[in-house]
Motif scaffolding. Sequence first.
Motif, PDB file in Angstrom:
ATOM      1  N   PRO A 420     -13.765  -5.336   3.324  1.00  0.00           N
ATOM      2  CA  PRO A 420     -15.182  -4.953   3.366  1.00  0.00           C
ATOM      3  C   PRO A 420     -15.517  -3.984   4.487  1.00  0.00           C
ATOM      4  O   PRO A 420     -16.588  -3.357   4.451  1.00  0.00           O
ATOM      5  N   HIS A 421     -14.646  -3.854   5.475  1.00  0.00           N
ATOM      6  CA  HIS A 421     -14.940  -2.972   6.612  1.00  0.00           C
ATOM      7  C   HIS A 421     -14.136  -1.678   6.574  1.00  0.00           C
ATOM      8  O   HIS A 421     -14.117  -0.946   7.563  1.00  0.00           O
ATOM      9  N   LEU A 422     -13.489  -1.391   5.446  1.00  0.00           N
ATOM     10  CA  LEU A 422     -12.723  -0.155   5.301  1.00  0.00           C
ATOM     11  C   LEU A 422     -13.397   0.710   4.234  1.00  0.00           C
ATOM     12  O   LEU A 422     -13.093   0.608   3.046  1.00  0.00           O
ATOM     13  N   PRO A 423     -14.310   1.593   4.636  1.00  0.00           N
ATOM     14  CA  PRO A 423     -15.133   2.332   3.679  1.00  0.00           C
ATOM     15  C   PRO A 423     -14.489   3.630   3.200  1.00  0.00           C
ATOM     16  O   PRO A 423     -15.071   4.716   3.321  1.00  0.00           O
ATOM     17  N   VAL A 424     -13.265   3.536   2.677  1.00  0.00           N
ATOM     18  CA  VAL A 424     -12.590   4.714   2.136  1.00  0.00           C
ATOM     19  C   VAL A 424     -11.928   4.348   0.822  1.00  0.00           C
ATOM     20  O   VAL A 424     -11.625   3.185   0.551  1.00  0.00           O
ATOM     21  N   ALA A 425     -11.666   5.359  -0.007  1.00  0.00           N
ATOM     22  CA  ALA A 425     -10.849   5.154  -1.204  1.00  0.00           C
ATOM     23  C   ALA A 425      -9.414   4.941  -0.767  1.00  0.00           C
ATOM     24  O   ALA A 425      -8.945   5.544   0.200  1.00  0.00           O
ATOM     25  N   ARG A 426      -8.692   4.070  -1.492  1.00  0.00           N
ATOM     26  CA  ARG A 426      -7.347   3.748  -1.022  1.00  0.00           C
ATOM     27  C   ARG A 426      -6.465   3.304  -2.192  1.00  0.00           C
ATOM     28  O   ARG A 426      -6.944   2.930  -3.263  1.00  0.00           O
ATOM     29  N   ALA A 427      -5.161   3.360  -1.911  1.00  0.00           N
ATOM     30  CA  ALA A 427      -4.144   2.872  -2.842  1.00  0.00           C
ATOM     31  C   ALA A 427      -3.147   2.036  -2.050  1.00  0.00           C
ATOM     32  O   ALA A 427      -2.830   2.354  -0.900  1.00  0.00           O
ATOM     33  N   ILE A 428      -2.645   0.986  -2.661  1.00  0.00           N
ATOM     34  CA  ILE A 428      -1.665   0.109  -2.020  1.00  0.00           C
ATOM     35  C   ILE A 428      -0.427   0.079  -2.905  1.00  0.00           C
ATOM     36  O   ILE A 428      -0.525  -0.117  -4.117  1.00  0.00           O
ATOM     37  N   TRP A 429       0.739   0.301  -2.296  1.00  0.00           N
ATOM     38  CA  TRP A 429       1.940   0.360  -3.111  1.00  0.00           C
ATOM     39  C   TRP A 429       3.159  -0.191  -2.383  1.00  0.00           C
ATOM     40  O   TRP A 429       3.182  -0.305  -1.158  1.00  0.00           O
ATOM     41  N   THR A 430       4.151  -0.506  -3.208  1.00  0.00           N
ATOM     42  CA  THR A 430       5.491  -0.797  -2.706  1.00  0.00           C
ATOM     43  C   THR A 430       6.367   0.375  -3.125  1.00  0.00           C
ATOM     44  O   THR A 430       6.437   0.698  -4.311  1.00  0.00           O
ATOM     45  N   PRO A 431       7.027   1.026  -2.191  1.00  0.00           N
ATOM     46  CA  PRO A 431       7.866   2.168  -2.562  1.00  0.00           C
ATOM     47  C   PRO A 431       9.240   1.723  -3.037  1.00  0.00           C
ATOM     48  O   PRO A 431       9.751   0.677  -2.624  1.00  0.00           O
ATOM     49  N   ARG A 432       9.849   2.495  -3.909  1.00  0.00           N
ATOM     50  CA  ARG A 432      11.188   2.229  -4.398  1.00  0.00           C
ATOM     51  C   ARG A 432      12.198   3.032  -3.581  1.00  0.00           C
ATOM     52  O   ARG A 432      11.865   4.127  -3.134  1.00  0.00           O
ATOM     53  N   PRO A 433      13.432   2.530  -3.391  1.00  0.00           N
ATOM     54  CA  PRO A 433      13.995   1.283  -3.920  1.00  0.00           C
ATOM     55  C   PRO A 433      13.521   0.044  -3.183  1.00  0.00           C
ATOM     56  O   PRO A 433      13.550  -1.055  -3.723  1.00  0.00           O
ATOM     57  N   SER A 434      13.116   0.193  -1.919  1.00  0.00           N
ATOM     58  CA  SER A 434      12.542  -0.892  -1.132  1.00  0.00           C
ATOM     59  C   SER A 434      11.757  -0.241  -0.013  1.00  0.00           C
ATOM     60  O   SER A 434      11.896   0.965   0.255  1.00  0.00           O
ATOM     61  N   PHE A 435      10.939  -1.031   0.647  1.00  0.00           N
ATOM     62  CA  PHE A 435      10.127  -0.475   1.725  1.00  0.00           C
ATOM     63  C   PHE A 435      10.989   0.194   2.798  1.00  0.00           C
ATOM     64  O   PHE A 435      10.784   1.361   3.151  1.00  0.00           O
ATOM     65  N   LYS A 436      11.978  -0.523   3.315  1.00  0.00           N
ATOM     66  CA  LYS A 436      12.779   0.017   4.415  1.00  0.00           C
ATOM     67  C   LYS A 436      13.604   1.218   3.976  1.00  0.00           C
ATOM     68  O   LYS A 436      13.669   2.237   4.672  1.00  0.00           O
ATOM     69  N   GLU A 437      14.247   1.110   2.819  1.00  0.00           N
ATOM     70  CA  GLU A 437      15.089   2.216   2.361  1.00  0.00           C
ATOM     71  C   GLU A 437      14.247   3.445   2.026  1.00  0.00           C
ATOM     72  O   GLU A 437      14.637   4.578   2.328  1.00  0.00           O
ATOM     73  N   SER A 438      13.091   3.227   1.422  1.00  0.00           N
ATOM     74  CA  SER A 438      12.220   4.348   1.071  1.00  0.00           C
ATOM     75  C   SER A 438      11.730   5.069   2.323  1.00  0.00           C
ATOM     76  O   SER A 438      11.774   6.303   2.396  1.00  0.00           O
ATOM     77  N   CYS A 439      11.245   4.308   3.297  1.00  0.00           N
ATOM     78  CA  CYS A 439      10.738   4.935   4.520  1.00  0.00           C
ATOM     79  C   CYS A 439      11.838   5.696   5.243  1.00  0.00           C
ATOM     80  O   CYS A 439      11.628   6.822   5.713  1.00  0.00           O
ATOM     81  N   GLU A 440      13.017   5.101   5.330  1.00  0.00           N
ATOM     82  CA  GLU A 440      14.117   5.792   6.002  1.00  0.00           C
ATOM     83  C   GLU A 440      14.499   7.063   5.246  1.00  0.00           C
ATOM     84  O   GLU A 440      14.736   8.120   5.859  1.00  0.00           O
ATOM     85  N   ALA A 441      14.557   6.979   3.929  1.00  0.00           N
ATOM     86  CA  ALA A 441      14.924   8.147   3.129  1.00  0.00           C
ATOM     87  C   ALA A 441      13.895   9.260   3.275  1.00  0.00           C
ATOM     88  O   ALA A 441      14.247  10.441   3.430  1.00  0.00           O
ATOM     89  N   TRP A 442      12.620   8.899   3.212  1.00  0.00           N
ATOM     90  CA  TRP A 442      11.539   9.894   3.339  1.00  0.00           C
ATOM     91  C   TRP A 442      11.623  10.587   4.697  1.00  0.00           C
ATOM     92  O   TRP A 442      11.516  11.815   4.794  1.00  0.00           O
ATOM     93  N   ILE A 443      11.820   9.823   5.753  1.00  0.00           N
ATOM     94  CA  ILE A 443      11.881  10.398   7.095  1.00  0.00           C
ATOM     95  C   ILE A 443      13.145  11.228   7.271  1.00  0.00           C
ATOM     96  O   ILE A 443      13.110  12.317   7.877  1.00  0.00           O
ATOM     97  N   LEU A 444      14.283  10.766   6.744  1.00  0.00           N
ATOM     98  CA  LEU A 444      15.513  11.553   6.801  1.00  0.00           C
ATOM     99  C   LEU A 444      15.328  12.925   6.159  1.00  0.00           C
ATOM    100  O   LEU A 444      15.819  13.939   6.665  1.00  0.00           O
ATOM    101  N   ALA A 445      14.619  12.948   5.038  1.00  0.00           N
ATOM    102  CA  ALA A 445      14.434  14.198   4.299  1.00  0.00           C
ATOM    103  C   ALA A 445      13.353  15.090   4.901  1.00  0.00           C
ATOM    104  O   ALA A 445      13.206  16.236   4.467  1.00  0.00           O
ATOM    105  N   GLY A 446      12.617  14.583   5.898  1.00  0.00           N
ATOM    106  CA  GLY A 446      11.556  15.377   6.508  1.00  0.00           C
ATOM    107  C   GLY A 446      10.252  15.337   5.762  1.00  0.00           C
ATOM    108  O   GLY A 446       9.434  16.259   5.886  1.00  0.00           O
ATOM    109  N   GLY A 447      10.034  14.275   4.980  1.00  0.00           N
ATOM    110  CA  GLY A 447       8.810  14.184   4.187  1.00  0.00           C
ATOM    111  C   GLY A 447       7.559  14.173   5.042  1.00  0.00           C
ATOM    112  O   GLY A 447       7.520  13.564   6.114  1.00  0.00           O
TER     113      GLY A 447
END
Length: 500
Positions: A420-447
């Motif tokens: 109720p205190h976050l007045p913005v449009a938003r999306a919530i997701w789980t990235p594939r293949p997993s949270f940790k692997e996705s984040c590491e892959a994205w950062i490795l690639a310079g996303g």
Amino acid sequence: MIELKQQEVWFLTGSQHLYGEAALATVAADSRKIAGFLDTSGKLPVRVVCKPTLTDPEAIMNVCLEANASPACVGVITWMHTFSPAKMWIAGLTRLQKPLAHLHTQTERELPWDKIDMDFMNLNQSAHGDREFGFIGARLRLDRKIIVGYWKDEDVLAKLDSWVRAACGLAESRRLKIVRFGGMNMREVAVTGGDRVEAQIQFGWSVNGYPVGDLVGRIADVGESEVDAQLAEYEEKYSLVPALRKGGDRRALLRDAARQEIGMRGFLRDGRFGAFTTTFEDLHGLKQLPGLACQRLMAEGYGFGAEGDWKTAALIRIMKVMSAGLPGGVSFMEDYTYHLAKGGELVLGAHMLEVCPSIAAGKPSLEIHPLDIGGKADPCRLVFEAAAGPAVNATLVDMGGRMRLIVNELDVVQPGHAMPHLPVARAIWTPRPSFKESCEAWILAGGAHHAGFSRAVPPQVLEDFAAMVGIECIHIGKGTQLPALKNELRWNDLAYRLAR
């Protein structure tokens, strides 16, 4: 809204005169039958136009040059009904500037076992006619999409649809004009910058800055009757909070937001711009950060990038074109913050204001809230949750001399808790293949931290687009393995250095 039915793909059939005029008449009839089915199937977003059977080098070269010159033609589909000697195709293919899809199929699904003879064999020999054509494509190092299977099958139609949508994105890219209101990126930010000249050479984008004062002047010219009509549309489409309704104490600020939207739309329309950027570091003369305007203009099909991010603005416009007629939407998005519950990690994506309502799960709420950034009046904005389902985040980054497209598969979920205190449009997701692997892959690639988010554009369309423009594409998804990804990135970097 974006309409693709004015675009065409041309269906080109190869043969030769060796088999006689009767055989060529059958080839032509079969080609019209296949092209006609593709055109009327409802599975492709564009028209499919059957061209006369090609039997000599001059006709092949001429049709390729005609395809290049036609603004309606976004690509060509080739099929070798019989054996079409591939040396005939060299002059045409080396001049072709439109995307190429090689459809490896045949007229009839099954062989007539009890009737088959050499006349049938000579007529229906795409099994080796397409291999001859395939060789010359490989010999010329052509980028092309190869689609194998019976032309009525759903998987074949789906692959053609993916390729066609990428081709439409390429056509839009080659004519895309982007306006940067204020003409600047957010100061000291690295990833939103890049080589605009190289982007125009490679993608076709014309990216130019315009003073905010030019926009302020257009906003000032908006009449009160136009504002009244815009407010009526807001009241029809959205749930307005009491302060923004007629007689509400913040109604005047909604009128300002409507005036901004009308002025921006007119500026984009008159300049034939397909995408735009804003930055909160240059709002001189604007009464509020144009959040509502950006949201609604995106919903109409414009590309947008915050903080001067012209690459993301271009990508979102191209994704809007690719997704024409499909449900799910496309929006500017930012990975904002994480929920790190062990085994239940989630990403909360949002932005200060500018998330497109095309991704909304329900009727958005039109609200007004303070914004500490920008130093202007409280801005109006649409607040909503994104609809659940499979999605992608895609980002373009300048790696210094070359562009890299990074695509991550996501699964969007509905929040398990109210915010109720976050007045913005938003999306919530789980990235594939997993949270940790996705984040590491994205950062490795310079996303980047900015992305084009969509539940309408599948990864394959973006991969096809990357192939058409000749850029690297890093796909992060269910099958991603980090050691293999690291090697892929190393090999890509090495190939670039060796090519220089």
